[in-house]
Design a protein around this motif. Structure first.
Motif, PDB file in Angstrom:
ATOM      1  N   ALA A   1      10.917  -3.338 -11.243  1.00 27.91           N
ATOM      2  CA  ALA A   1      11.669  -3.372 -10.003  1.00 27.91           C
ATOM      3  C   ALA A   1      11.262  -2.185  -9.136  1.00 27.91           C
ATOM      4  CB  ALA A   1      13.163  -3.332 -10.294  1.00 27.91           C
ATOM      5  N   ALA A   2      11.459  -2.344  -7.837  1.00 25.14           N
ATOM      6  CA  ALA A   2      11.040  -1.296  -6.902  1.00 25.14           C
ATOM      7  C   ALA A   2      12.117  -0.997  -5.876  1.00 25.14           C
ATOM      8  CB  ALA A   2       9.756  -1.720  -6.188  1.00 25.14           C
ATOM      9  N   ASN A   3      12.258   0.289  -5.586  1.00 24.03           N
ATOM     10  CA  ASN A   3      13.100   0.738  -4.481  1.00 24.03           C
ATOM     11  C   ASN A   3      12.218   1.541  -3.544  1.00 24.03           C
ATOM     12  OD1 ASN A   3      14.762   2.515  -2.854  1.00 24.03           O
ATOM     13  ND2 ASN A   3      16.481   1.748  -4.047  1.00 24.03           N
TER      14      ASN A   3
ATOM     15  N   ARG B   1       0.807  -1.214   0.000  1.00 20.05           N
ATOM     16  CA  ARG B   1       0.000   0.000   0.000  1.00 20.05           C
ATOM     17  C   ARG B   1       0.835   1.256   0.000  1.00 20.05           C
ATOM     18  NH1 ARG B   1      -5.118  -1.071   4.097  1.00 20.05           N
ATOM     19  NH2 ARG B   1      -6.037  -2.795   2.911  1.00 20.05           N
ATOM     20  N   THR B   2       2.094   1.161   0.445  1.00 20.86           N
ATOM     21  CA  THR B   2       2.973   2.331   0.455  1.00 20.86           C
ATOM     22  C   THR B   2       3.677   2.519  -0.878  1.00 20.86           C
ATOM     23  OG1 THR B   2       4.701   0.960   1.413  1.00 20.86           O
ATOM     24  CG2 THR B   2       3.359   2.276   2.920  1.00 20.86           C
ATOM     25  N   PHE B   3       3.175   1.874  -1.891  1.00 22.85           N
ATOM     26  CA  PHE B   3       3.739   1.941  -3.239  1.00 22.85           C
ATOM     27  C   PHE B   3       3.978   3.365  -3.688  1.00 22.85           C
ATOM     28  CE2 PHE B   3       4.256   0.768  -7.636  1.00 22.85           C
ATOM     29  CZ  PHE B   3       3.629   1.772  -8.352  1.00 22.85           C
ATOM     30  N   SER B   4       3.145   4.293  -3.245  1.00 20.94           N
ATOM     31  CA  SER B   4       3.190   5.655  -3.771  1.00 20.94           C
ATOM     32  C   SER B   4       4.516   6.356  -3.500  1.00 20.94           C
ATOM     33  CB  SER B   4       2.031   6.482  -3.227  1.00 20.94           C
ATOM     34  OG  SER B   4       2.126   6.574  -1.823  1.00 20.94           O
ATOM     35  N   THR B   5       5.319   5.875  -2.551  1.00 21.60           N
ATOM     36  CA  THR B   5       6.609   6.514  -2.273  1.00 21.60           C
ATOM     37  C   THR B   5       7.783   5.765  -2.907  1.00 21.60           C
ATOM     38  OG1 THR B   5       6.941   5.302  -0.224  1.00 21.60           O
ATOM     39  CG2 THR B   5       5.762   7.402  -0.075  1.00 21.60           C
ATOM     40  N   TYR B   6       7.519   4.716  -3.651  1.00 25.51           N
ATOM     41  CA  TYR B   6       8.570   3.906  -4.255  1.00 25.51           C
ATOM     42  C   TYR B   6       9.044   4.500  -5.574  1.00 25.51           C
ATOM     43  CZ  TYR B   6       7.258  -0.013  -1.153  1.00 25.51           C
ATOM     44  OH  TYR B   6       7.004  -0.815  -0.095  1.00 25.51           O
ATOM     45  N   THR B   7      10.311   4.311  -5.849  1.00 25.84           N
ATOM     46  CA  THR B   7      10.799   4.496  -7.208  1.00 25.84           C
ATOM     47  C   THR B   7      10.623   3.167  -7.941  1.00 25.84           C
ATOM     48  OG1 THR B   7      12.405   6.205  -6.656  1.00 25.84           O
ATOM     49  CG2 THR B   7      12.813   4.923  -8.656  1.00 25.84           C
TER      50      THR B   7
ATOM     51  N   ALA C   1      13.944   2.368 -17.891  1.00 27.35           N
ATOM     52  CA  ALA C   1      13.273   3.592 -17.440  1.00 27.35           C
ATOM     53  C   ALA C   1      12.998   3.496 -15.948  1.00 27.35           C
ATOM     54  CB  ALA C   1      11.965   3.797 -18.194  1.00 27.35           C
ATOM     55  N   ALA C   2      12.909   4.662 -15.307  1.00 29.09           N
ATOM     56  CA  ALA C   2      12.566   4.724 -13.885  1.00 29.09           C
ATOM     57  C   ALA C   2      11.706   5.951 -13.635  1.00 29.09           C
ATOM     58  CB  ALA C   2      13.824   4.763 -13.020  1.00 29.09           C
ATOM     59  N   ILE C   3      10.833   5.835 -12.646  1.00 32.17           N
ATOM     60  CA  ILE C   3       9.965   6.955 -12.310  1.00 32.17           C
ATOM     61  C   ILE C   3       9.845   7.030 -10.799  1.00 32.17           C
ATOM     62  CG2 ILE C   3       7.895   5.497 -12.571  1.00 32.17           C
ATOM     63  CD1 ILE C   3       6.465   8.052 -13.636  1.00 32.17           C
ATOM     64  N   ARG C   4      10.095   8.227 -10.253  1.00 30.37           N
ATOM     65  CA  ARG C   4      10.037   8.428  -8.817  1.00 30.37           C
ATOM     66  C   ARG C   4       8.610   8.721  -8.383  1.00 30.37           C
ATOM     67  NH1 ARG C   4      12.475  12.367  -6.141  1.00 30.37           N
ATOM     68  NH2 ARG C   4      12.695  11.011  -4.318  1.00 30.37           N
ATOM     69  N   TRP C   5       8.417   8.696  -7.090  1.00 30.53           N
ATOM     70  CA  TRP C   5       7.094   8.901  -6.529  1.00 30.53           C
ATOM     71  C   TRP C   5       6.692  10.355  -6.518  1.00 30.53           C
ATOM     72  CZ3 TRP C   5       6.407  11.797  -2.056  1.00 30.53           C
ATOM     73  CH2 TRP C   5       7.577  12.153  -1.378  1.00 30.53           C
ATOM     74  N   SER C   6       7.648  11.261  -6.523  1.00 27.65           N
ATOM     75  CA  SER C   6       7.338  12.670  -6.276  1.00 27.65           C
ATOM     76  C   SER C   6       7.159  13.492  -7.538  1.00 27.65           C
ATOM     77  CB  SER C   6       8.448  13.290  -5.437  1.00 27.65           C
ATOM     78  OG  SER C   6       9.667  13.230  -6.127  1.00 27.65           O
ATOM     79  N   GLY C   7       7.018  12.825  -8.655  1.00 29.09           N
ATOM     80  CA  GLY C   7       6.890  13.565  -9.899  1.00 29.09           C
ATOM     81  C   GLY C   7       8.245  13.864 -10.484  1.00 29.09           C
ATOM     82  N   GLY C   8       8.331  14.882 -11.269  1.00 21.65           N
ATOM     83  CA  GLY C   8       9.572  15.159 -11.973  1.00 21.65           C
ATOM     84  C   GLY C   8       9.696  14.295 -13.200  1.00 21.65           C
TER      85      GLY C   8
ATOM     86  N   ASN D   1      -1.613   1.121  -7.478  1.00 17.61           N
ATOM     87  CA  ASN D   1      -0.339   0.467  -7.145  1.00 17.61           C
ATOM     88  C   ASN D   1       0.341  -0.078  -8.404  1.00 17.61           C
ATOM     89  OD1 ASN D   1      -0.892   0.987  -4.502  1.00 17.61           O
ATOM     90  ND2 ASN D   1      -0.850  -1.137  -3.820  1.00 17.61           N
ATOM     91  N   SER D   2       0.283   0.677  -9.475  1.00 20.50           N
ATOM     92  CA  SER D   2       0.759   0.164 -10.758  1.00 20.50           C
ATOM     93  C   SER D   2       1.696   1.131 -11.467  1.00 20.50           C
ATOM     94  CB  SER D   2      -0.430  -0.147 -11.681  1.00 20.50           C
ATOM     95  OG  SER D   2      -1.208  -1.204 -11.175  1.00 20.50           O
ATOM     96  N   VAL D   3       2.570   0.548 -12.240  1.00 20.77           N
ATOM     97  CA  VAL D   3       3.461   1.293 -13.130  1.00 20.77           C
ATOM     98  C   VAL D   3       3.355   0.656 -14.505  1.00 20.77           C
ATOM     99  CG1 VAL D   3       5.494  -0.107 -12.550  1.00 20.77           C
ATOM    100  CG2 VAL D   3       5.787   2.220 -13.407  1.00 20.77           C
TER     101      VAL D   3
END
Length: 128
Positions: free
Chosen positions: A97-99, A27-33, A49-56, A77-79
């Motif tokens: 993959a997730a960080n 559920r905390t997916f929203s803060t994951y890269t 490719a990678a996408i951070r949680w905070s936009g940009g 909870n998807s990318v």
């Protein structure tokens, strides 16, 4: 522990498109890269490719930046990885993959060793 499940792979002709999805169990997916990698037979795993949680702006490998687009839907909870103008050399197993570190950023996002959580992979085959 985070479980990642990819879907959307398959067989497509050169020039075609596919959209890969990756859904996370946490559920905390929203803060994951979140990132996408691929591995072709007898080759090393390759960052896409990678996408951070905070936009940009997302990060892209030069080889795909004009053809692939990464996006996320935190409510699901998807990318996603939208792949256009596919080529036979795009044939590979694709992994998400997730960080979970909210401060994870910078050029290190390209290194597979920085991601503790991985999906099982989905096969993409592009025919010529």
């Amino acid at each position: 522990q985070v479980t990642l499940v990819e879907s959307g792979g398959g067989l497509v002709q050169a020039g075609g498109s596919l959209r890969l999805s990756c859904t996370a169990s946490k559920r905390t997916f929203s803060t994951y890269t979140m990132a996408w990698f691929r591995q072709a037979p007898e080759k090393d795993r390759e960052f896409l490719a990678a996408i951070r949680w905070s936009g940009g702006s997302p990060y892209y490998a030069n080889a795909v930046k004009d053809r692939f687009t990464v996006s996320r839907a935190d409510a699901k909870n998807s990318v996603y990885l939208q792949m256009n103008s596919l080529k036979p050399e795009d044939t590979a197993v694709y992994y998400c993959a997730a960080n979970p570190d909210a401060s994870f950023r910078g050029t290190v996002v390209v290194y597979e060793t920085e991601y503790p959580y991985w999906g099982q992979g989905t096969q993409v085959t592009v025919s010529s």
